[in-house]
Motif scaffolding. Structure first.
Motif, PDB file in Angstrom:
ATOM      1  N   ALA A  86     151.488 -33.875 -32.234  1.00 54.89           N
ATOM      2  CA  ALA A  86     150.138 -33.777 -31.676  1.00 54.89           C
ATOM      3  C   ALA A  86     149.872 -34.829 -30.609  1.00 54.89           C
ATOM      4  O   ALA A  86     148.907 -34.709 -29.850  1.00 54.89           O
ATOM      5  CB  ALA A  86     149.102 -33.897 -32.794  1.00 54.89           C
ATOM      6  N   ARG A  87     150.716 -35.854 -30.552  1.00 55.07           N
ATOM      7  CA  ARG A  87     150.612 -36.854 -29.484  1.00 55.07           C
ATOM      8  C   ARG A  87     151.523 -36.491 -28.314  1.00 55.07           C
ATOM      9  O   ARG A  87     151.650 -37.279 -27.373  1.00 55.07           O
ATOM     10  CB  ARG A  87     150.998 -38.241 -30.011  1.00 55.07           C
ATOM     11  CG  ARG A  87     150.175 -38.709 -31.193  1.00 55.07           C
ATOM     12  CD  ARG A  87     150.330 -40.216 -31.399  1.00 55.07           C
ATOM     13  NE  ARG A  87     151.700 -40.631 -31.640  1.00 55.07           N
ATOM     14  CZ  ARG A  87     152.254 -40.734 -32.854  1.00 55.07           C
ATOM     15  NH1 ARG A  87     151.552 -40.395 -33.921  1.00 55.07           N
ATOM     16  NH2 ARG A  87     153.487 -41.159 -32.994  1.00 55.07           N
ATOM     17  N   GLY A  88     152.183 -35.344 -28.391  1.00 53.45           N
ATOM     18  CA  GLY A  88     153.138 -34.974 -27.365  1.00 53.45           C
ATOM     19  C   GLY A  88     154.429 -35.744 -27.469  1.00 53.45           C
ATOM     20  O   GLY A  88     155.263 -35.699 -26.554  1.00 53.45           O
ATOM     21  N   ALA A  89     154.627 -36.457 -28.590  1.00 55.92           N
ATOM     22  CA  ALA A  89     155.833 -37.268 -28.792  1.00 55.92           C
ATOM     23  C   ALA A  89     156.850 -36.443 -29.568  1.00 55.92           C
ATOM     24  O   ALA A  89     156.948 -36.534 -30.798  1.00 55.92           O
ATOM     25  CB  ALA A  89     155.484 -38.551 -29.548  1.00 55.92           C
ATOM     26  N   LEU A  90     157.614 -35.645 -28.853  1.00 57.33           N
ATOM     27  CA  LEU A  90     158.545 -34.714 -29.482  1.00 57.33           C
ATOM     28  C   LEU A  90     159.964 -35.251 -29.548  1.00 57.33           C
ATOM     29  O   LEU A  90     160.821 -34.651 -30.196  1.00 57.33           O
ATOM     30  CB  LEU A  90     158.551 -33.389 -28.722  1.00 57.33           C
ATOM     31  CG  LEU A  90     157.204 -32.651 -28.644  1.00 57.33           C
ATOM     32  CD1 LEU A  90     157.324 -31.439 -27.728  1.00 57.33           C
ATOM     33  CD2 LEU A  90     156.730 -32.234 -30.026  1.00 57.33           C
ATOM     34  N   GLY A  91     160.235 -36.361 -28.912  1.00 56.63           N
ATOM     35  CA  GLY A  91     161.592 -36.863 -28.817  1.00 56.63           C
ATOM     36  C   GLY A  91     162.035 -37.677 -30.016  1.00 56.63           C
ATOM     37  O   GLY A  91     161.241 -38.344 -30.679  1.00 56.63           O
ATOM     38  N   VAL A  92     163.320 -37.588 -30.293  1.00 54.40           N
ATOM     39  CA  VAL A  92     163.966 -38.420 -31.311  1.00 54.40           C
ATOM     40  C   VAL A  92     165.306 -38.861 -30.723  1.00 54.40           C
ATOM     41  O   VAL A  92     166.125 -38.016 -30.333  1.00 54.40           O
ATOM     42  CB  VAL A  92     164.208 -37.675 -32.631  1.00 54.40           C
ATOM     43  CG1 VAL A  92     164.858 -38.613 -33.653  1.00 54.40           C
ATOM     44  CG2 VAL A  92     162.910 -37.113 -33.194  1.00 54.40           C
ATOM     45  N   GLY A  93     165.526 -40.167 -30.658  1.00 53.07           N
ATOM     46  CA  GLY A  93     166.781 -40.647 -30.081  1.00 53.07           C
ATOM     47  C   GLY A  93     166.934 -40.151 -28.655  1.00 53.07           C
ATOM     48  O   GLY A  93     166.040 -40.307 -27.829  1.00 53.07           O
ATOM     49  N   GLY A  94     168.046 -39.502 -28.367  1.00 55.31           N
ATOM     50  CA  GLY A  94     168.304 -39.015 -27.024  1.00 55.31           C
ATOM     51  C   GLY A  94     167.834 -37.600 -26.761  1.00 55.31           C
ATOM     52  O   GLY A  94     168.025 -37.079 -25.662  1.00 55.31           O
ATOM     53  N   ASP A  95     167.222 -36.953 -27.742  1.00 57.22           N
ATOM     54  CA  ASP A  95     166.759 -35.575 -27.582  1.00 57.22           C
ATOM     55  C   ASP A  95     165.255 -35.579 -27.329  1.00 57.22           C
ATOM     56  O   ASP A  95     164.466 -35.866 -28.234  1.00 57.22           O
ATOM     57  CB  ASP A  95     167.074 -34.773 -28.848  1.00 57.22           C
ATOM     58  CG  ASP A  95     166.714 -33.300 -28.707  1.00 57.22           C
ATOM     59  OD1 ASP A  95     166.050 -32.936 -27.723  1.00 57.22           O
ATOM     60  OD2 ASP A  95     167.106 -32.514 -29.596  1.00 57.22           O
ATOM     61  N   PRO A  96     164.807 -35.247 -26.129  1.00 54.81           N
ATOM     62  CA  PRO A  96     163.378 -35.345 -25.799  1.00 54.81           C
ATOM     63  C   PRO A  96     162.510 -34.279 -26.450  1.00 54.81           C
ATOM     64  O   PRO A  96     161.284 -34.408 -26.455  1.00 54.81           O
ATOM     65  CB  PRO A  96     163.370 -35.195 -24.274  1.00 54.81           C
ATOM     66  CG  PRO A  96     164.589 -34.391 -23.971  1.00 54.81           C
ATOM     67  CD  PRO A  96     165.617 -34.824 -24.971  1.00 54.81           C
ATOM     68  N   ILE A  97     163.103 -33.227 -27.014  1.00 56.29           N
ATOM     69  CA  ILE A  97     162.299 -32.168 -27.640  1.00 56.29           C
ATOM     70  C   ILE A  97     162.786 -31.880 -29.065  1.00 56.29           C
ATOM     71  O   ILE A  97     162.683 -30.745 -29.548  1.00 56.29           O
ATOM     72  CB  ILE A  97     162.290 -30.883 -26.791  1.00 56.29           C
ATOM     73  CG1 ILE A  97     163.715 -30.362 -26.539  1.00 56.29           C
ATOM     74  CG2 ILE A  97     161.545 -31.113 -25.483  1.00 56.29           C
ATOM     75  CD1 ILE A  97     163.724 -28.966 -25.940  1.00 56.29           C
ATOM     76  N   ALA A  98     163.286 -32.881 -29.745  1.00 56.14           N
ATOM     77  CA  ALA A  98     163.843 -32.675 -31.080  1.00 56.14           C
ATOM     78  C   ALA A  98     162.834 -32.080 -32.050  1.00 56.14           C
ATOM     79  O   ALA A  98     163.187 -31.286 -32.931  1.00 56.14           O
ATOM     80  CB  ALA A  98     164.361 -34.005 -31.629  1.00 56.14           C
ATOM     81  N   MET A  99     161.561 -32.439 -31.906  1.00 59.41           N
ATOM     82  CA  MET A  99     160.546 -31.980 -32.853  1.00 59.41           C
ATOM     83  C   MET A  99     159.782 -30.760 -32.349  1.00 59.41           C
ATOM     84  O   MET A  99     158.766 -30.366 -32.942  1.00 59.41           O
ATOM     85  CB  MET A  99     159.557 -33.108 -33.160  1.00 59.41           C
ATOM     86  CG  MET A  99     160.183 -34.352 -33.751  1.00 59.41           C
ATOM     87  SD  MET A  99     158.971 -35.609 -34.254  1.00 59.41           S
ATOM     88  CE  MET A  99     158.354 -34.892 -35.788  1.00 59.41           C
ATOM     89  N   ALA A 100     160.271 -30.118 -31.290  1.00 61.67           N
ATOM     90  CA  ALA A 100     159.521 -29.027 -30.674  1.00 61.67           C
ATOM     91  C   ALA A 100     159.522 -27.758 -31.513  1.00 61.67           C
ATOM     92  O   ALA A 100     158.550 -26.988 -31.483  1.00 61.67           O
ATOM     93  CB  ALA A 100     160.088 -28.724 -29.291  1.00 61.67           C
TER      94      ALA A 100
END
Length: 306
Positions: free
Chosen positions: A61-75
Motif C-alpha cells: 500500500a506504500r508502493g514498496a513492492l521490492g525485495v532485495g534486487g527484485d523491484p516488484i517481488a510483492m506485486a
C-alpha cells in the motif's frame, strides 16, 4: 519462486477455487467482508509467554513492492496471500500486520482465526514523491479498526526536522494515539528521525537518533496507556531500550545481511528488558533461499523459544 514452490513437494495452502470464491465475493457480495471479520475467532493480544510474533504485509500500500534486487517481488497478490497463509499456519506465529485490503482478503480466506490482526494506518508520503514527508494517514482509522474487530493499530512516524510537513504528521499521530487510548486499542508507533539526502528520505539508524525518536514518539497523545513501540535493531540496543518503559516489538526490514547475521541480531535484542517480540515481513516472506516455512520457524523459535 511461485506460490506452489513455497514448500517443496506440497500443494499451496490456498487453491484456485478458493481464490475464485474470493474474487466472486468481492465482486458480488461486498458485505461478506464485514461478515467474515465479525465471524473470525479472536484471541487476547497478549497471552501465554507474553511474546508476540507478527508477520508484516503493509508494504504494497506504500508502493514498496521490492525485495532485495527484485523491484516488484510483492506485486503478485495471489503469491503474497499464499506466503501469508503459509506463515500464519506455522506454530508460534501470532498474527499479521496489514492494510484493510490485506486484512479483508485474509478474513475472506478464513486464515485469521485465533490470530492477531494489526491494522496499518499506512502513510500518504509515498517513497520518491515530492510530497513524501506529507505523511498523513491513509489506511485504517481507529473507528474502522474498532468496527472491524482489529486487535491493534500501527503507524509509521518519520520526524524530519528540515521539513515543515513533520508538524502535521506529529499532530495527526498525537490525535491517533489519543483516539486509540479512548477506544482502548493498542497502537504501535514506528518512529524514525529522517532527513533528505539527494532527493531521497533516509532514516537515521544511529543509536542516538533512534533514542531521540523514541523520546518524541513516547510523548505523543493524551495518554500513553495503550502505546507500544516498533523499533529497528541497531547497535547499542541496550541504550535504546533504556530510553522507554513502553512495550516494544522489533522490526525486521529488508536486510542485505546474511540470514545468520540477521537472526543473531534479533536474538540478542529479544533478550533485552522491554522487548516482547518481532514484527517482520519481507525478510521472512521472501527469504533468499525461498523457504518461507523454514525462515518463519527460525524467527518463531527466537520469539517463543521453541
Amino acid at each position: 519462486m511461485s506460490a506452489a514452490d513455497l514448500i517443496a513437494g506440497s500443494t499451496p495452502l490456498i487453491d484456485a477455487d478458493a481464490f475464485a470464491r474470493l474474487r466472486a465475493r468481492r465482486h458480488s457480495s461486498p458485505g461478506d467482508v464485514e461478515m467474515a471479520l465479525a465471524a473470525r475467532i479472536r484471541r487476547p493480544l497478549v497471552r501465554g509467554d507474553g511474546r508476540l510474533f507478527i508477520v508484516a504485509a503493509d508494504h504494497p500500500a506504500r508502493g514498496a513492492l521490492g525485495v532485495g534486487g527484485d523491484p516488484i517481488a510483492m506485486a503478485d497478490r495471489y503469491d503474497l496471500l499464499q506466503r501469508l497463509a503459509l506463515a500464519l499456519s506455522r506454530p508460534g506465529v501470532d498474527g499479521v500486520l496489514g492494510t484493510p485490503d490485506i486484512i479483508d482478503d485474509l478474513a475472506l480466506l478464513g486464515v485469521l482465526d485465533d490470530k492477531i490482526a494489526v491494522g496499518s494506518m499506512n502513510r500518504g508520503g509515498l517513497r520518491g514523491a515530492v510530497f513524501e514527508m506529507d505523511d498523513r494517514y491513509t489506511g485504517y482509522d481507529v473507528d474502522a479498526m474498532v468496527r472491524d474487530g482489529v486487535d491493534a493499530a500501527k503507524l509509521l512516524l518519520r520526524v524530519n526536522l528540515d521539513d515543515v510537513g513533520t508538524a502535521r504528521t506529529l499532530e495527526a499521530t498525537a490525535n491517533a494515539v489519543t483516539a486509540a487510548a479512548l477506544a482502548r486499542l493498542p497502537i504501535l508507533l514506528e518512529p524514525f528521525l529522517s532527513r533528505w539526502n539527494d532527493g531521497r528520505i533516509l532514516n537515521d539508524l544511529t543509536p542516538d537518533a533512534v533514542i531521540q525518536s523514541v523520546a518524541i514518539a513516547s510523548g505523543l497523545g493524551a495518554s500513553s496507556a495503550y502505546t507500544w513501540l516498533k523499533l529497528p535493531v541497531v547497535p547499542e540496543m541496550e541504550r535504546v531500550m533504556a530510553a522507554t518503559t513502553l512495550p516494544t516489538l522489533l522490526l525486521g526490514g529488508d536486510s542485505e545481511a546474511a540470514p545468520e547475521e540477521t537472526f543473531a541480531s534479533w536474538e540478542s535484542a529479544l533478550a533485552l528488558p522491554g522487548v516482547h517480540g518481532l514484527v517482520v515481513g519481507r525478510t521472512l516472506l521472501y527469504p533468499k533461499d525461498g523457504d518461507v516455512g523454514h525462515a518463519v520457524d527460525i524467527a518463531s523459535s527466537l520469539v517463543h523459544g521453541r
